[in-house]
Design an enzyme around this catalytic site. Structure first.
Site, mmCIF file in Angstrom:
data_model
loop_
_atom_site.group_PDB
_atom_site.id
_atom_site.type_symbol
_atom_site.label_atom_id
_atom_site.label_comp_id
_atom_site.label_asym_id
_atom_site.label_seq_id
_atom_site.Cartn_x
_atom_site.Cartn_y
_atom_site.Cartn_z
ATOM 1 N N HIS A 197 0.819 -1.234 0.000
ATOM 2 C CA HIS A 197 0.000 0.000 0.000
ATOM 3 C C HIS A 197 0.848 1.277 0.000
ATOM 4 C CE1 HIS A 197 -3.663 -2.222 0.420
ATOM 5 N NE2 HIS A 197 -3.345 -2.716 1.601
ATOM 6 N N ASP A 232 -4.456 -12.876 3.578
ATOM 7 C CA ASP A 232 -5.756 -12.385 4.057
ATOM 8 C C ASP A 232 -6.895 -12.698 3.089
ATOM 9 O OD1 ASP A 232 -4.639 -10.595 2.283
ATOM 10 O OD2 ASP A 232 -4.717 -8.857 3.620
ATOM 11 N N HIS A 283 -6.348 -7.217 -0.526
ATOM 12 C CA HIS A 283 -6.462 -5.784 -0.803
ATOM 13 C C HIS A 283 -5.693 -5.431 -2.080
ATOM 14 C CE1 HIS A 283 -6.740 -6.254 3.659
ATOM 15 N NE2 HIS A 283 -7.812 -5.508 3.457
HETATM 16 ZN ZN LIG Z 1 -4.104 -7.163 2.672
#
Ligand SMILES: [Zn+2]
Length: 311
Positions: free
Chosen positions: A124, A248, A163
């Site tokens: 990120h 995740d 993500h």
């Molecule tokens: Zn993640």
């Protein structure tokens, strides 16, 4: 053998009580791998610290200095969930140095593949801003390092974290030499990762996003993953493959979840390995990103490592 890059320094990045991205993720994994003896089948190496110049392949000097300053003055927050503690700068240099350590050993021909059991995670972190638990973008730095130190031209980054890796996308959005392929839950944090975000200028077509609904089942996930690897990646012909390995997507992850079972991490790994065998002598460096179910993360990593070891 498969390399496992790890050092206790990586535990010192202190995110505070109750934070999902905490040192126990690594501690539990190390303990588990030692208990079930898989540890003995791996070549364990300690990460070196990445130099400021190497971090600078992706991040501006002013940003790097900001992280250093925050750490030196006792710590602080980059956003509501991204902490810099006193030891975080040093831990982050070693987390970014982990794939560089692996790359040096693989490029020497000593090993074929590696897993970096490292934190803080990275995907990120945009060039100018840390966010989402990430300080430096470890995989982006690794890709630039392969190009600058070893003159490799084409690098593939496969990101299966639940993500979207907005930071990695940003780093290479105009760059046709790094193919970024992400499958992720959408709509979801951090908000980016639409299919239409496919690169810009010369980089057009070299950013592949596959947004997935929360109810996507493993069979469908693996089918799409295989298709993209077979059609788009085989066309690209990477000289080295980096994995942003987020665990995740496991079905019961407390902050992610995409219905995947533990064994599916072995399957995904094997698909990437097949591509690596075909194009780049099996060379893969995998970096830990997410994965927050503390009791299950070590088992997911075990499935990933057992596949990597089959070389
Ligand atoms: Zn993640």
């Amino acid at each position: 053998m498969t390399l496992l890059i790890y050092d206790d320094i990586l535990l010192q990045h202190d995110t505070g009580f109750g934070h999902p991205e905490n040192a126990r993720r690594l501690e539990n994994t190390v303990r588990y791998l030692k208990e079930n003896k898989l540890w003995e089948h791996l070549r364990i190496a300690r990460p070196r610290a990445a130099s400021v110049k190497e971090i600078g392949l992706v991040h501006p000097q002013t940003y790097i200095e900001t992280i250093n300053q925050i750490a030196e003055t006792g710590g602080g927050w980059l956003d509501s969930d991204t902490v810099v503690s006193r030891a975080s700068y040093n831990a982050a240099l070693h987390s970014a140095g982990a794939p560089l350590t692996a790359i040096d050993l693989i490029m020497k021909g000593e090993e074929k593949n590696a897993f970096c059991l490292a934190r803080p995670p990275g995907h990120h972190a945009t060039p100018a801003r840390g966010m989402g638990f990430c300080l430096f973008n470890n995989v982006a730095i690794a890709a630039k390092y392969l190009q600058s130190k070893y003159n490799l031209e084409k690098i593939l980054i496969v990101d299966w974290d639940v993500h979207h890796g907005n930071g990695t996308q940003d780093a290479f959005y105009n760059d046709p030499t790094v193919l970024y392929f992400s499958m992720h839950r959408y709509p979801f944090y951090p908000g980016s990762g639409r299919k239409e975000e496919d690169g810009q200028g010369k980089g057009k077509g070299f950013n592949i996003n596959v947004p997935l609904s929360f109810d996507t089942m493993p069979e469908r996930y693996i089918e799409i993953f295989t298709d993209v690897i077979e059609q788009r990646v085989n066309q690209f012909v990477p000289e080295f493959i980096i994995i942003s390995a987020g665990f995740d997507i496991y079905k019961k992850d407390p902050i992610g979840g995409l219905n995947m079972e533990i064994k599916d991490f072995g399957t995904l790994t094997e698909i990437v390995m097949k591509s690596a065998e075909r194009h780049c002598n099996g060379r893969i460096v995998s970096c830990l990103e997410g994965g927050y179910r503390l009791s299950v993360l070590p088992l997911c990593i075990e499935a990933h490592l057992k596949a990597l070891l089959q070389v």
